[in-house]
Motif scaffolding. Structure first.
Motif, PDB file in Angstrom:
ATOM      1  N   ALA A 189     -32.084 -46.706  49.810  1.00 21.23           N
ATOM      2  CA  ALA A 189     -32.197 -48.148  50.006  1.00 21.23           C
ATOM      3  C   ALA A 189     -33.628 -48.641  50.239  1.00 21.23           C
ATOM      4  O   ALA A 189     -34.101 -49.520  49.526  1.00 21.23           O
ATOM      5  N   ASP A 190     -34.348 -48.057  51.219  1.00 19.01           N
ATOM      6  CA  ASP A 190     -35.648 -48.664  51.500  1.00 19.01           C
ATOM      7  C   ASP A 190     -36.666 -48.376  50.410  1.00 19.01           C
ATOM      8  O   ASP A 190     -37.618 -49.117  50.234  1.00 19.01           O
ATOM      9  N   TYR A 191     -36.424 -47.322  49.633  1.00 19.38           N
ATOM     10  CA  TYR A 191     -37.319 -47.076  48.490  1.00 19.38           C
ATOM     11  C   TYR A 191     -37.073 -48.043  47.390  1.00 19.38           C
ATOM     12  O   TYR A 191     -38.002 -48.482  46.706  1.00 19.38           O
ATOM     13  N   LEU A 192     -35.780 -48.382  47.204  1.00 20.40           N
ATOM     14  CA  LEU A 192     -35.438 -49.398  46.217  1.00 20.40           C
ATOM     15  C   LEU A 192     -36.173 -50.685  46.584  1.00 20.40           C
ATOM     16  O   LEU A 192     -36.725 -51.371  45.726  1.00 20.40           O
ATOM     17  N   ALA A 193     -36.207 -50.995  47.874  1.00 22.14           N
ATOM     18  CA  ALA A 193     -36.898 -52.200  48.327  1.00 22.14           C
ATOM     19  C   ALA A 193     -38.360 -52.165  47.909  1.00 22.14           C
ATOM     20  O   ALA A 193     -38.871 -53.110  47.312  1.00 22.14           O
ATOM     21  N   ILE A 194     -39.025 -51.045  48.194  1.00 21.11           N
ATOM     22  CA  ILE A 194     -40.454 -50.973  47.873  1.00 21.11           C
ATOM     23  C   ILE A 194     -40.657 -51.015  46.366  1.00 21.11           C
ATOM     24  O   ILE A 194     -41.518 -51.739  45.863  1.00 21.11           O
ATOM     25  N   ALA A 195     -39.827 -50.247  45.640  1.00 18.82           N
ATOM     26  CA  ALA A 195     -40.005 -50.199  44.189  1.00 18.82           C
ATOM     27  C   ALA A 195     -39.824 -51.581  43.582  1.00 18.82           C
ATOM     28  O   ALA A 195     -40.635 -52.011  42.753  1.00 18.82           O
ATOM     29  N   THR A 196     -38.781 -52.321  44.014  1.00 18.32           N
ATOM     30  CA  THR A 196     -38.567 -53.633  43.416  1.00 18.32           C
ATOM     31  C   THR A 196     -39.693 -54.590  43.799  1.00 18.32           C
ATOM     32  O   THR A 196     -40.124 -55.400  42.987  1.00 18.32           O
ATOM     33  N   LEU A 197     -40.178 -54.461  45.034  1.00 17.79           N
ATOM     34  CA  LEU A 197     -41.294 -55.306  45.461  1.00 17.79           C
ATOM     35  C   LEU A 197     -42.499 -55.086  44.546  1.00 17.79           C
ATOM     36  O   LEU A 197     -43.140 -56.036  44.074  1.00 17.79           O
ATOM     37  N   LEU A 198     -42.783 -53.819  44.280  1.00 15.49           N
ATOM     38  CA  LEU A 198     -43.944 -53.506  43.456  1.00 15.49           C
ATOM     39  C   LEU A 198     -43.726 -53.967  42.019  1.00 15.49           C
ATOM     40  O   LEU A 198     -44.632 -54.509  41.393  1.00 15.49           O
ATOM     41  N   ILE A 199     -42.503 -53.778  41.510  1.00 13.71           N
ATOM     42  CA  ILE A 199     -42.259 -54.178  40.125  1.00 13.71           C
ATOM     43  C   ILE A 199     -42.384 -55.691  39.986  1.00 13.71           C
ATOM     44  O   ILE A 199     -42.928 -56.193  39.001  1.00 13.71           O
ATOM     45  N   SER A 200     -41.934 -56.418  41.003  1.00 13.51           N
ATOM     46  CA  SER A 200     -42.059 -57.875  40.891  1.00 13.51           C
ATOM     47  C   SER A 200     -43.535 -58.277  40.879  1.00 13.51           C
ATOM     48  O   SER A 200     -43.910 -59.236  40.213  1.00 13.51           O
ATOM     49  N   GLU A 201     -44.374 -57.515  41.587  1.00 17.19           N
ATOM     50  CA  GLU A 201     -45.814 -57.807  41.527  1.00 17.19           C
ATOM     51  C   GLU A 201     -46.349 -57.565  40.108  1.00 17.19           C
ATOM     52  O   GLU A 201     -47.212 -58.301  39.633  1.00 17.19           O
ATOM     53  N   ILE A 202     -45.828 -56.527  39.458  1.00 15.24           N
ATOM     54  CA  ILE A 202     -46.282 -56.268  38.085  1.00 15.24           C
ATOM     55  C   ILE A 202     -45.882 -57.446  37.187  1.00 15.24           C
ATOM     56  O   ILE A 202     -46.678 -57.920  36.383  1.00 15.24           O
ATOM     57  N   VAL A 203     -44.645 -57.926  37.366  1.00 15.13           N
ATOM     58  CA  VAL A 203     -44.184 -59.052  36.544  1.00 15.13           C
ATOM     59  C   VAL A 203     -45.115 -60.241  36.729  1.00 15.13           C
ATOM     60  O   VAL A 203     -45.542 -60.884  35.766  1.00 15.13           O
TER      61      VAL A 203
ATOM     62  N   ASN B 248     -52.596 -55.665  50.531  1.00 15.87           N
ATOM     63  CA  ASN B 248     -52.946 -54.252  50.564  1.00 15.87           C
ATOM     64  C   ASN B 248     -51.769 -53.384  50.976  1.00 15.87           C
ATOM     65  O   ASN B 248     -51.773 -52.188  50.728  1.00 15.87           O
ATOM     66  N   MET B 249     -50.800 -53.991  51.608  1.00 13.36           N
ATOM     67  CA  MET B 249     -49.606 -53.243  51.984  1.00 13.36           C
ATOM     68  C   MET B 249     -49.026 -52.514  50.761  1.00 13.36           C
ATOM     69  O   MET B 249     -48.541 -51.398  50.873  1.00 13.36           O
ATOM     70  N   LEU B 250     -49.112 -53.166  49.589  1.00 13.43           N
ATOM     71  CA  LEU B 250     -48.456 -52.589  48.418  1.00 13.43           C
ATOM     72  C   LEU B 250     -49.130 -51.295  47.952  1.00 13.43           C
ATOM     73  O   LEU B 250     -48.460 -50.271  47.843  1.00 13.43           O
ATOM     74  N   PRO B 251     -50.469 -51.292  47.701  1.00 10.15           N
ATOM     75  CA  PRO B 251     -51.069 -49.994  47.355  1.00 10.15           C
ATOM     76  C   PRO B 251     -50.933 -48.967  48.466  1.00 10.15           C
ATOM     77  O   PRO B 251     -50.840 -47.759  48.180  1.00 10.15           O
ATOM     78  N   ILE B 252     -50.883 -49.413  49.726  1.00 12.30           N
ATOM     79  CA  ILE B 252     -50.720 -48.455  50.817  1.00 12.30           C
ATOM     80  C   ILE B 252     -49.355 -47.767  50.715  1.00 12.30           C
ATOM     81  O   ILE B 252     -49.243 -46.548  50.807  1.00 12.30           O
ATOM     82  N   PHE B 253     -48.343 -48.563  50.467  1.00  5.93           N
ATOM     83  CA  PHE B 253     -47.021 -47.975  50.287  1.00  5.93           C
ATOM     84  C   PHE B 253     -47.020 -47.051  49.084  1.00  5.93           C
ATOM     85  O   PHE B 253     -46.445 -45.957  49.123  1.00  5.93           O
ATOM     86  N   ALA B 254     -47.674 -47.519  48.021  1.00  2.00           N
ATOM     87  CA  ALA B 254     -47.734 -46.692  46.818  1.00  2.00           C
ATOM     88  C   ALA B 254     -48.374 -45.355  47.153  1.00  2.00           C
ATOM     89  O   ALA B 254     -47.860 -44.299  46.776  1.00  2.00           O
ATOM     90  N   ALA B 255     -49.476 -45.390  47.921  1.00  2.49           N
ATOM     91  CA  ALA B 255     -50.175 -44.150  48.267  1.00  2.49           C
ATOM     92  C   ALA B 255     -49.278 -43.254  49.102  1.00  2.49           C
ATOM     93  O   ALA B 255     -49.186 -42.043  48.856  1.00  2.49           O
ATOM     94  N   ALA B 256     -48.583 -43.855  50.067  1.00  2.00           N
ATOM     95  CA  ALA B 256     -47.742 -43.050  50.952  1.00  2.00           C
ATOM     96  C   ALA B 256     -46.625 -42.369  50.159  1.00  2.00           C
ATOM     97  O   ALA B 256     -46.305 -41.208  50.380  1.00  2.00           O
ATOM     98  N   ILE B 257     -46.043 -43.104  49.211  1.00  2.00           N
ATOM     99  CA  ILE B 257     -44.922 -42.525  48.469  1.00  2.00           C
ATOM    100  C   ILE B 257     -45.418 -41.516  47.450  1.00  2.00           C
ATOM    101  O   ILE B 257     -44.832 -40.443  47.287  1.00  2.00           O
ATOM    102  N   VAL B 258     -46.523 -41.853  46.786  1.00  2.00           N
ATOM    103  CA  VAL B 258     -47.060 -40.917  45.805  1.00  2.00           C
ATOM    104  C   VAL B 258     -47.398 -39.594  46.482  1.00  2.00           C
ATOM    105  O   VAL B 258     -47.139 -38.521  45.955  1.00  2.00           O
ATOM    106  N   GLY B 259     -47.943 -39.688  47.690  1.00  2.00           N
ATOM    107  CA  GLY B 259     -48.304 -38.462  48.395  1.00  2.00           C
ATOM    108  C   GLY B 259     -47.117 -37.733  48.987  1.00  2.00           C
ATOM    109  O   GLY B 259     -47.274 -36.643  49.517  1.00  2.00           O
ATOM    110  N   GLY B 260     -45.953 -38.322  48.912  1.00  2.00           N
ATOM    111  CA  GLY B 260     -44.800 -37.672  49.527  1.00  2.00           C
ATOM    112  C   GLY B 260     -44.611 -38.249  50.914  1.00  2.00           C
ATOM    113  O   GLY B 260     -45.305 -37.874  51.852  1.00  2.00           O
TER     114      GLY B 260
END
Lengths: 456, 336
Positions: A189-203, B248-260
């Motif tokens: 669930a919380d990963y889905l949240a982050i992933a969708t948040l990021l994808i919406s930024e890409i859009v 910046n929260m977004l790349p930070i999250f990206a970094a945290a997840i990419v790194g495991g």
């Protein structure tokens, strides 16, 4: 019965508040609050379908809203023929190329077993595809954007009535949701949240920077309207008569004819904005009620029961032979499509499309606050949340001003502390939203109007 | 000579900026990862906590400047950071006491805690904007450059200059110090070990007598320290603007997840992965190839893979790819 009374009471209070704004501030303000409340209600219904019915967390609401807005542009703006002549062919070619890429990747995935070779193959297809796309689209984009960049500089749309865009927006958003769902729905669930948040930024990034498609940050203004324009109304005989009839009492009090005409003119100008907003509010109400009926029917249908069963216990539902993955994807697409409608409605109401204004605080997190405050899983609650939170979002500033003046009344007018507080009034709305959300989550975790569970 | 020029070019425009940006992201990613590992939820307030810490650092910097205290060639902010940290620690502990502890004792699902962190995000944003306002603030003082492009050109006789800002060096040094202390703490001390045990298996850790309250408190303290330092370094290097910090929260999250996620060392490296890929993909390589290739086949275009407008999109695409193919992150964190 008591529960129904709760619902009715909550809605009456809400409408009463809006009417109060009408009396205290102005009817125009009250109606625009109402319109945005209705739009927010559509958005919350979309989010509520995903979160309340199925427990899917979607932080990509901003992306779907923007896509709905893009649909409004692409449907209603007349096509820019010159741009199509210089670059249209190449762009169509690009569309075909993307389709070809997708199909060849699908073909590879279906035909070959999972292996490193397959991954390299997919990577190869993507890279060659991207290079080709770049080569084909590059010069075309340049020439399209060079076509009178101050006014157009993009391909334009189809020149159809803007109301169609509400449906097209739903399809756009649903299509995107399908792709995202295919990619991300397997996540926790919380990963889905982050992933969708990021994808919406890409859009948003794409819409902001692909000028040939949406004019990007140069904005599209002057979109067509489904309702009459104020200027036209002010010259129409029937409308002037209507206003005159409406204000007969005040008009009769004045004896002087020129003064009377002046007043009438002023009243007609005021009345026209109110009338236009009323028309919008009517249209939006139709949408909200239609959606409400459909979602309500769906919620209490066998399908709705199945969704709640999946939400409450995925494994059990799976064991009962329900296809969880498929249903999740379906509901993800449906909810996003509803958000897409709201996005198109909003651009229609504003009459302009400003990609730069799409920010996650306003379009994702605020909508989530609405769903949680209103009551997830309950459509009436979600709509109420949309109304209440939007109302507070707008009225937070006047309320904060009043409170600051009240508490600092002992201080001088020019006191630095007081001036600083008054300068930062717009940000008290964040404080209000945050504390509101925290309090509701703590003391009424199911929202103002909690989900009703019918036991048979 | 051309080859050296080309290398200096890359150093100047890619390596040095990416290294400092990566360090700032890494600090953020480590604490997001720690919170995820120990408190078990996605902490959406991350960016705003950084802006909160930075704000108090700035306020103290202004105060010291008004007193006439300065560190000479070093920015005064370095002196103010500890005070910023103290206030941020108090703030997160208060927040934990008032908000998060309730859900923790109730053992709420992580999604609910993530929602709650959105509530605190709103509140933190409001506090920052009410106190310091939403505008761009620069609080850097002291010597700006360690190496200027012109000096470098004169020194080496190359065509390309190499600029090194003092903030970049400070960022790197501070990051190295902080991160090594942190990893020493996590790996060698008893408290650190108990934290890792708690993150690995909560029940087992409780059975062996680890005090959960202490573990949680230390996690918040570390988060506050890292957030303030990371935020202040970012603000020194670029500028302080609440909205940028939220983003910046977004790349930070990206970094945290990419790194495991849940793996602090992975998050640390993840920060650099994200920073380098953002800058590598959006850099225009035209000049680089002009140096390397003979004149006859010099490129015409910018040779840019993606325009800089898509800087954020790059990190997110990496994230999506990682999530698809290696859901536990590049460096093996928790499986999602």
């Amino acid at each position: 019965m008591r529960e129904n009374l709760n619902v009715i009471a909550a809605y009456v209070i809400m409408l009463g508040l809006i009417i109060l704004v009408g009396f205290l501030q102005s009817w125009s303000v009250a109606l625009s609050i109402l319109c945005f409340c209705l739009i927010s209600a559509v958005m919350t219904m979309g989010a509520n379908i995903q979160w309340g019915y199925a427990g899917l967390i979607n932080f990509g609401i901003m992306g779907y809203t923007a896509l709905g807005g893009l649909a409004a542009v692409l449907v209603s703006v007349p096509p820019v023929r010159e741009a199509w002549q210089v670059g249209g062919l190449n762009m169509i070619l690009c569309a075909f190329l993307i389709a070809l890429m997708v199909f060849s990747i699908r073909f590879i995935i279906k035909k070959y077993n999972k292996s490193n070779k397959r991954n390299y193959g997919i990577a190869l297809v993507i890279i060659t595809g991207l290079v080709l796309l770049r080569l084909i689209s590059g010069p075309a984009i340049e020439s399209i954007e060079a076509v009178s960049p101050a006014t157009t500089g993009f391909l334009g749309g189809m020149g159809l009535p803007i109301l169609f865009s509400w449906i097209v927006g739903a399809f756009f958003a649903g299509g995107l949701a399908y792709v995202i769902g295919k990619i991300a729905l397997g996540l926790r669930a919380d990963y889905l949240a982050i992933a969708t948040l990021l994808i919406s930024e890409i859009v948003i990034a794409v819409i902001k920077h692909e000028d040939w498609l949406s004019r990007g940050v140069k904005n599209v203004i002057g979109l067509k309207r489904p309702v009459p324009y104020e200027i036209d109304l002010q010259t129409k005989e029937w409308f002037i008569n209507l206003i005159a009839k409406f204000n007969q009492g005040t008009l009769n009090l004045i004896t002087d004819i020129t003064e009377k005409e002046q007043l009438l003119k002023q009243l007609v100008i005021d009345g026209s904005t109110v009338f236009v907003k009323l028309c919008f509010a009517g249209l939006f109400t139709v949408v909200v009620i239609t959606l409400l009926i459909i979602t309500q029917k769906a919620l209490y249908s066998p399908w709705g029961r199945m969704m709640r069963a999946i939400r409450d216990n995925e494994e059990a539902a799976n064991a009962m032979g329900k296809n969880v993955v498929k249903q999740h994807l379906l509901i993800f697409v449906l909810g996003s499509a509803i958000v897409g409608i709201a996005g198109a409605m909003m651009v229609t109401y504003d009459g302009l499309f400003t990609p730069g204004s799409y920010r996650p605080m306003r379009y994702t997190f605020l909508i989530w606050v609405m769903v949680i405050v209103g009551g997830s899983g309950n459509n009436f609650g979600a709509i109420l949340g949309g109304f209440a939170v939007w109302f507070l979002w707008i009225e937070a500033a006047p309320i904060a001003l009043f409170l600051i003046n009240f508490f600092t009344s002992g201080l001088e007018e020019a006191n630095a502390f007081r001036v600083h507080l008054i300068d930062s009034i717009p940000y008290f709305r964040y404080l209000l939203m945050g504390t509101g959300l925290l309090l509701i989550m703590r003391y009424r975790p199911k929202g103002i109007l909690p989900e009703k569970i019918r036991h048979v | 000579m051309d080859i050296i020029n080309a290398i200096v070019l890359l150093l100047n425009y890619i390596f040095v900026p990416a290294l400092s940006y990566g360090s700032q992201l890494a600090l953020g990613a480590i604490f997001v990862s720690l919170i995820y590992g120990i408190l078990r939820f996605a902490y959406f307030t991350a960016g705003d906590l950084m802006s909160f810490g930075t704000m108090f650092t700035i306020l103290f910097t202004w105060y010291f400047q008004s007193l006439g205290i300065s560190l000479g060639i070093l920015p005064t902010a370095l002196l103010a950071i500890p005070f910023g940290i103290i206030i941020t620690i108090l703030y997160v502990l208060l927040k934990d006491k008032l908000v998060f502890s309730y859900y923790r004792t109730k053992k709420s699902p992580p999604v609910q805690l993530a929602m709650v962190s959105i509530g605190t995000m709103f509140v933190t944003q409001a506090i920052v904007r009410i106190i310091i306002g939403p505008f761009d603030r620069r609080f850097f003082d002291g010597e700006k450059f360690i190496l200027k492009a012109n000096e470098f050109k004169e020194m080496t006789g190359l065509n390309e200059g190499l600029t090194i800002k003092s903030t970049q060096v400070i960022t790197l040094l501070v990051t190295i110090i902080v991160v090594s202390i942190l990893f020493w703490f996590l790996n060698k001390t008893k408290t650190g070990k108990s934290m890792r045990a708690y993150s690995d298996n909560e029940d087992l850790a409780l059975l062996s007598g680890i005090d959960p309250k202490k573990v949680v408190m230390i996690t918040w303290v570390i988060a506050a320290i890292l957030a303030t330092i990371g935020g202040a370094l970012y603000g020194l290097d670029k500028s302080f603007k609440p909205f940028t910090y939220f983003n910046n929260m977004l790349p930070i999250f990206a970094a945290a997840i990419v790194g495991g996620i849940g793996n602090p060392f992975g998050a640390f490296l993840g920060g650099y992965v994200i920073a380098f890929s953002e800058i590598l993909v959006t850099y225009a390589y035209r000049k680089f190839f002009i140096y390397l290739l003979p004149e006859s086949i010099e490129p015409d275009g910018l040779l840019q893979l993606l325009s800089t407008d898509y800087k954020f999109a790059v990190s997110f695409s990496i994230l999506v790819v990682v999530l698809l193919f290696r859901p536990s992150g590049i460096f093996k964190g928790k499986v999602l």
